[in-house]
Design a protein around this motif. Structure first.
Motif, PDB file in Angstrom:
ATOM      1  N   ALA A  10      33.858  49.479  40.321  1.00  0.00           N
ATOM      2  CA  ALA A  10      33.420  48.132  40.701  1.00  0.00           C
ATOM      3  C   ALA A  10      34.401  47.470  41.669  1.00  0.00           C
ATOM      4  O   ALA A  10      35.615  47.496  41.452  1.00  0.00           O
ATOM      5  CB  ALA A  10      33.246  47.268  39.449  1.00  0.00           C
ATOM      6  N   ILE A  20      34.989  44.485  41.974  1.00  0.00           N
ATOM      7  CA  ILE A  20      35.645  43.347  41.324  1.00  0.00           C
ATOM      8  C   ILE A  20      37.065  43.700  40.880  1.00  0.00           C
ATOM      9  O   ILE A  20      37.944  42.836  40.828  1.00  0.00           O
ATOM     10  CB  ILE A  20      34.798  42.793  40.155  1.00  0.00           C
ATOM     11  N   HIS A  29      35.673  41.983  34.283  1.00  0.00           N
ATOM     12  CA  HIS A  29      34.378  42.663  34.128  1.00  0.00           C
ATOM     13  C   HIS A  29      34.234  43.278  32.733  1.00  0.00           C
ATOM     14  O   HIS A  29      33.605  44.321  32.561  1.00  0.00           O
ATOM     15  CB  HIS A  29      34.263  43.716  35.234  1.00  0.00           C
ATOM     16  N   TYR A  78      36.396  44.862  31.089  1.00  0.00           N
ATOM     17  CA  TYR A  78      37.040  46.173  31.010  1.00  0.00           C
ATOM     18  C   TYR A  78      37.808  46.369  29.704  1.00  0.00           C
ATOM     19  O   TYR A  78      37.783  47.457  29.120  1.00  0.00           O
ATOM     20  CB  TYR A  78      37.969  46.389  32.210  1.00  0.00           C
ATOM     21  N   THR A  94      40.319  36.280  31.501  1.00  0.00           N
ATOM     22  CA  THR A  94      39.533  36.766  32.626  1.00  0.00           C
ATOM     23  C   THR A  94      39.965  36.110  33.929  1.00  0.00           C
ATOM     24  O   THR A  94      39.535  36.532  34.999  1.00  0.00           O
ATOM     25  CB  THR A  94      38.036  36.480  32.392  1.00  0.00           C
TER      26      THR A  94
END
Length: 183
Positions: free
Chosen positions: A16, A18, A137, A139, A168
């Motif tokens: 990703a 991101i 995300h 993770y 985050t």
């Protein structure tokens, strides 16, 4: 105020975009805040992105890399300082010595190893440094759940759970690590 922070992250980019954006944001914020980045010394993956972003903001970046990895030409040659050490053990010890706190971005076994060793050293009182997970995300959702399960099962004490911060938002997490480091 945090003077330096060790950042653990992937030598890969991840799927990703991101993750790459978050790595850039970490590097930019460290540079803007005047916090020295201490990291694994590579020019590849998220590691290279964090370093380049910090350097791009005029930040100070110290890379610590084992000779074996430097020999494979993965060392970043444009850093403020590059320290080449003999082993991964020496790398982790030197990164801990040079840092006021630790921050993990998405990564794999190496990232997790470095993070959990730093956490263990804090748990044992070898050092008193905050550790943070940048949970981009989702993770680290499963890892956070695993840590909370270990608390519930009494393998980790509630006070020791407080050694690991997660967020985050990069700016908010850096603020939390700064506050924890000096409270």
């Amino acid at each position: 105020m945090l003077q330096s922070i060790a950042v653990f992250c992937g030598s890969s980019l991840g799927v990703a975009s991101i993750y790459r954006e978050a790595a850039r944001e970490v590097g930019r914020l460290l540079g803007q805040r005047g916090i020295t980045l201490v990291y694994g010394g590579g020019h590849v993956g998220l590691m290279g992105i964090v370093a380049d972003a910090c350097l791009g903001e005029g930040g100070r970046v110290i890379g610590v890399i084992p000779q074996a990895l430097a020999d494979k030409e993965v060392a970043h040659r444009g850093l403020t300082e590059l320290r080449v050490v003999g082993s991964m053990h020496e790398r982790k010890a030197l990164m801990a010595e040079l840092s006021d706190a630790f921050l993990a971005l998405p990564g794999g076994y190496g990232t997790w190893d470095e993070l959990f060793e730093a956490l263990t050293w804090s748990q044992l009182g070898i050092q008193h440094k905050a550790c943070g997970l940048l949970n981009i995300h989702g993770y680290y959702d499963s890892m956070i759940a695993m840590v909370d399960r270990a608390v519930a099962e009494e393998f980790i004490s509630a006070p020791h759970r407080q050694l690991l911060f997660s967020d985050t938002d990069v700016s908010r997490l850096l603020d939390r690590l700064n506050h924890a480091a000096f409270s």
